[in-house]
Structures are given as structure tokens and as C-alpha cells.
Design a protein around this motif. Sequence first.
Motif, PDB file in Angstrom:
ATOM      1  N   GLU A   4       0.898  -1.201  -0.073  1.00 28.51           N
ATOM      2  CA  GLU A   4      -0.022  -0.082  -0.002  1.00 28.51           C
ATOM      3  C   GLU A   4       0.790   1.418  -0.054  1.00 28.51           C
ATOM      4  N   LEU A   5       1.919   1.291   0.670  1.00 23.96           N
ATOM      5  CA  LEU A   5       2.934   2.324   0.792  1.00 23.96           C
ATOM      6  C   LEU A   5       3.596   2.478  -0.670  1.00 23.96           C
ATOM      7  N   ILE A   6       3.972   1.643  -1.302  1.00 21.98           N
ATOM      8  CA  ILE A   6       4.469   1.434  -2.435  1.00 21.98           C
ATOM      9  C   ILE A   6       3.497   2.356  -3.337  1.00 21.98           C
ATOM     10  N   GLY A   7       2.015   1.865  -3.445  1.00 25.42           N
ATOM     11  CA  GLY A   7       1.155   2.440  -4.396  1.00 25.42           C
ATOM     12  C   GLY A   7       1.101   3.938  -4.097  1.00 25.42           C
ATOM     13  N   LEU A   8       1.164   4.336  -2.682  1.00 26.12           N
ATOM     14  CA  LEU A   8       0.961   5.646  -2.566  1.00 26.12           C
ATOM     15  C   LEU A   8       2.133   6.661  -3.026  1.00 26.12           C
ATOM     16  N   ILE A   9       3.203   5.911  -2.869  1.00 25.68           N
ATOM     17  CA  ILE A   9       4.569   6.472  -3.501  1.00 25.68           C
ATOM     18  C   ILE A   9       4.239   6.746  -4.804  1.00 25.68           C
ATOM     19  N   GLY A  10       3.793   5.832  -5.488  1.00 25.03           N
ATOM     20  CA  GLY A  10       3.693   5.634  -6.845  1.00 25.03           C
ATOM     21  C   GLY A  10       2.606   6.893  -7.398  1.00 25.03           C
ATOM     22  N   ILE A  11       1.576   7.099  -6.608  1.00 21.77           N
ATOM     23  CA  ILE A  11       0.669   8.157  -6.835  1.00 21.77           C
ATOM     24  C   ILE A  11       1.437   9.593  -6.728  1.00 21.77           C
ATOM     25  N   LEU A  12       2.031   9.712  -5.545  1.00 25.42           N
ATOM     26  CA  LEU A  12       2.711  11.034  -5.291  1.00 25.42           C
ATOM     27  C   LEU A  12       3.895  11.155  -6.346  1.00 25.42           C
ATOM     28  N   SER A  13       4.586  10.198  -7.012  1.00 23.91           N
ATOM     29  CA  SER A  13       5.448  10.119  -8.261  1.00 23.91           C
ATOM     30  C   SER A  13       4.712  10.525  -9.323  1.00 23.91           C
ATOM     31  N   LEU A  14       3.629  10.017  -9.588  1.00 27.42           N
ATOM     32  CA  LEU A  14       2.899  10.392 -10.854  1.00 27.42           C
ATOM     33  C   LEU A  14       2.679  11.856 -10.828  1.00 27.42           C
ATOM     34  N   PHE A  15       2.209  12.560  -9.812  1.00 24.43           N
ATOM     35  CA  PHE A  15       1.870  13.892  -9.651  1.00 24.43           C
ATOM     36  C   PHE A  15       3.061  14.835  -9.734  1.00 24.43           C
ATOM     37  N   ALA A  16       4.271  14.216  -9.258  1.00 25.62           N
ATOM     38  CA  ALA A  16       5.386  15.029  -9.435  1.00 25.62           C
ATOM     39  C   ALA A  16       5.977  14.903 -10.954  1.00 25.62           C
ATOM     40  N   LEU A  17       5.687  13.733 -11.684  1.00 23.42           N
ATOM     41  CA  LEU A  17       6.032  13.672 -13.188  1.00 23.42           C
ATOM     42  C   LEU A  17       5.048  14.649 -13.978  1.00 23.42           C
ATOM     43  N   LEU A  18       3.701  14.794 -13.668  1.00 20.45           N
ATOM     44  CA  LEU A  18       2.904  15.696 -14.130  1.00 20.45           C
ATOM     45  C   LEU A  18       3.515  17.317 -13.861  1.00 20.45           C
ATOM     46  N   ALA A  19       3.706  17.524 -12.557  1.00 20.61           N
ATOM     47  CA  ALA A  19       4.178  18.928 -12.476  1.00 20.61           C
ATOM     48  C   ALA A  19       5.390  19.246 -13.121  1.00 20.61           C
ATOM     49  N   MET A  20       6.341  18.217 -13.610  1.00 18.26           N
ATOM     50  CA  MET A  20       7.350  18.460 -14.633  1.00 18.26           C
ATOM     51  C   MET A  20       7.077  18.563 -16.126  1.00 18.26           C
ATOM     52  N   ARG A  21       5.661  18.181 -16.064  1.00 24.12           N
ATOM     53  CA  ARG A  21       5.054  18.656 -17.542  1.00 24.12           C
ATOM     54  C   ARG A  21       5.309  17.199 -18.380  1.00 24.12           C
ATOM     55  N   MET A  22       5.518  15.986 -17.743  1.00 25.63           N
ATOM     56  CA  MET A  22       5.475  14.793 -18.684  1.00 25.63           C
ATOM     57  C   MET A  22       4.089  14.605 -19.170  1.00 25.63           C
ATOM     58  N   TYR A  23       4.208  14.046 -20.305  1.00 27.15           N
ATOM     59  CA  TYR A  23       2.853  13.875 -20.927  1.00 27.15           C
ATOM     60  C   TYR A  23       1.998  12.769 -20.048  1.00 27.15           C
ATOM     61  N   ILE A  24       0.718  12.839 -19.527  1.00 22.65           N
ATOM     62  CA  ILE A  24       0.050  12.034 -18.662  1.00 22.65           C
ATOM     63  C   ILE A  24       0.361  10.588 -18.935  1.00 22.65           C
ATOM     64  N   GLY A  25       0.057  10.176 -20.380  1.00 18.35           N
ATOM     65  CA  GLY A  25       0.036   8.784 -20.751  1.00 18.35           C
ATOM     66  C   GLY A  25       1.445   8.075 -20.551  1.00 18.35           C
ATOM     67  N   MET A  26       2.518   8.963 -20.698  1.00 17.19           N
ATOM     68  CA  MET A  26       4.013   8.300 -20.551  1.00 17.19           C
ATOM     69  C   MET A  26       4.117   8.404 -19.252  1.00 17.19           C
ATOM     70  N   ALA A  27       3.602   9.214 -18.354  1.00 15.81           N
ATOM     71  CA  ALA A  27       3.816   9.419 -16.800  1.00 15.81           C
ATOM     72  C   ALA A  27       3.102   8.056 -16.048  1.00 15.81           C
ATOM     73  N   MET A  28       1.955   7.761 -16.363  1.00 11.01           N
ATOM     74  CA  MET A  28       1.315   6.664 -15.949  1.00 11.01           C
ATOM     75  C   MET A  28       2.043   5.411 -16.263  1.00 11.01           C
ATOM     76  N   MET A  29       2.509   5.297 -17.630  1.00  7.13           N
ATOM     77  CA  MET A  29       3.267   3.940 -17.941  1.00  7.13           C
ATOM     78  C   MET A  29       4.609   3.964 -17.174  1.00  7.13           C
ATOM     79  N   VAL A  30       5.224   4.932 -17.152  1.00  2.00           N
ATOM     80  CA  VAL A  30       6.538   5.239 -16.487  1.00  2.00           C
ATOM     81  C   VAL A  30       6.368   4.641 -14.941  1.00  2.00           C
TER      82      VAL A  30
END
Length: 432
Positions: A4-30
Amino acid sequence: MSSELIGLIGILSLFALLAMRMYIGMAMMVVGLVGTMFITGVEPAVDLLGLLPMNESKSYGLSVIPLFILMGQFAFISGISTDIYKTVYHWMGHLRGGLSMATVLACAFFAAVSGSSLATGATMGMVAIPEMLKYKYDPRLATGCVAAGGTLGILIPPSIGFVIYGILTEQSIGKLLMAGLLPGVLLSSLFILAILALCFIKPDMGPHGPAASWSVKIKSLSGTWGMLLLFAIVIGGIYTGVFTPTEAAGIGAFGALCISLIKRKLTLSSFTLCLSETGKMTAFIFLIIIGASVFSYFLALTGLPTTLSEFMTGLPLPRGLILFAIIIAYLLLGCVMEVYSIMILTLPIIFPIIQALEFDPIWFGVLMVIVLEVGLITPPIGLNVFILKGAAPGIEVETIFKGIWPFLLAAVVAMALIAMFPQIALFIPSHM
């Protein structure tokens, strides 16, 4: 480290990538790929990346998306939007605020053959805004009504938003499409009431336009045959069960092609443009869906959606209050993200909660789409607003945002009515 903690870190990492303007499809895939590596190891994660994109892309259900987009493209080049606007302009243009009311109705009618909010807003912006400015309409009202009316494209069937929701939640796409019909009529009516109220308080915002004779009004109705024919075939076929939504999309695309040929609007260059724009939009949506499938698989491995669902349903709070919190969260996300991205990103987490709270999934789909509609015209992003800026380069973005507030209030009223009276959304699907 717990899953569950890994999942939470993943969600926070996703928003961090989006804040860096990575395209959302690629961000979710990474994030999905790296997170899956942490849980299952490198080899199973790489195997997943090889299987999921193919499995998602070859899904028969997803074929409805490019077909509806293609139908909207053919409808646009055939001049259906211009014909619809001219018709309602002749019937309502003489009223105070009549051109704005005509624009909302034209947006609703064009939404019934385009399925896209951005396409509806951009098309009607080019057609209606110059006309309203010519008759001295306040730029705030002229642009606000188009921005709000354009959002109807994601609600009134055929709607790509409902198709994506149905695929992600395994709900009937046909019932979802039909569920948007009455709420679409309700929201259009509330937008018109907002215009009436504005022009009653400030008559100079929407002065009278020219009055058309009855002969001109009757003659103008001939321009609506293409829209009425497509709507009757696509929506009538789905409602009666004559064909599936995917078949309806194919027939609708072919029908729109035939209409453009009959009206002699189709050229080789316009045909190529339709295919090109359809391909671009389809690729945009499919990349998000593929990225979301990898990310959703990762979340399922972590068990975070189940844990969150159990936590939310176990709170000593009324389920209506939990729903209200979810709606507020969607409104905030709609301010900074694109509609389809929000839907694909959040549904794997939110939908189990909705099911656990025993809300009707069709009703929630309609409510969610309206909330995301509001995001299309809400600052600071408001994609429809920036689309309109391109259609009306002489008008500042701030002016457009000032013009949308009455329509935002109307949308909130619509959400409240549908939340209190679910049958507004469920009446037609219940009779299918």
C-alpha cells in the motif's frame, strides 16, 4: 515496505512527473512499470509492458472512439454547425440575448453529432462569436455562452467521455449514452435561463438582433436535416437496440460522410484532414488508456484501491458527504488537468468506493461527466477557454473567464438537481 505504501509513493511520483510537464500517458506508464518492478520483479514487469498495450489497443469496444471522432469530423466539414446556427439564429436572434441563447442551442445540437466538447467549442466559437460582436454583444457574454455551450459535447450523446467511462467501469455504453440525454437538455435550459437573467439585469449585454420573417424561419429549418438524420440514426438505433454503440458509431461516421458528399463539401484535402485529425485525437486518447492500464495494474497489485475503499466506507460519515468530497476533488482536478486524463487516472481508485457505497454506476457516470464539464471552463486551465481564445484572438482570456461565472452557477444547479433526483439521468436507460 508494504505494497500500500508503494502504491501511495507511486501516486505521489505520478503527480511529481505531471508537475514536471511529462505527458500524462507516458507518466502513468513509467510509474506503473517501475512500481510493478518493485513488487513483482523486472522480468514480469517487462512482460506486462509487452502484453497490455496490445491487449488494450485491439479491444473491440475501443473502436467506438475513432468512429465517433470521425463522425464529428465529417459533420464539421459538411457545414452542419453553420446550418444549425443559422436556423436557431433566425428563430431566436430578435430576442434580448437571443444570439447567445441561439448559440447554446446550436452547441447542444452540434454536440449531438460531434461527441467532443473541444470540437463543439472551437467550431461554434468561429461561427457565433463574430456574429454576436457584430451586434454589439458584451464580449463576456459572447464568449461565456460559447465556452459553456461547448461543454455540452461531453454530455449529450454521442459522448466520448461516456464511452471511456463505460470501458473503464464495465458498464453499458448504450445506457450511459442515453443517460446523458435528459441531463443535457436540463443543462442547456439552465444555460439559457442564465442568459435571460443576465440580459434582464443588464440589457446592454445582449441587445436585440434583427427579426426574421416567418418564411425565412420556416425555410431555415431545411438546414437541420443533416443533424436530425444523424441523431435519429445513431441515438435511435442505440435506444431501440437495433445496433450496438460501436455499430452506431460506424453507421454515424458513414452517414456523416454521405451528408458531406450530398452537400458537395467533401474534397480530397478535407477528407485527408478528417482522417488526420481523427488519427491524432485517437492516438492521444489511446496513449492515455494504455498508460492508465499499466498504472491500474500496478495499483491493483498494491491493493491500495481496496484499502482506500474500505477506509472510506468505514468512516462514520453519511455516504452523501463522501460523494460530496469526491465531487469537490474532481472539481479541483478539473482546474488543472484534461478531462479524459482525470477520468482514466482516478476511476480505478474512485469507482470501487462508489460501488461500496452502493451508488448507481450509471447515475454516477452522468454526475462525473458534468463535474468534468465544469473543469473545461474553470480557471486556471479551462481548455475550452483557451480554445476560444484561438477562435477570438482579439478577446483576452480574462474576459472569457469573467463571462463563464453565470454558466458555472447553472452547472452547479444542474449537478444538485441530478444528485437529488437521480431519475433525471436514469429514466431513459431504465426503459431500454
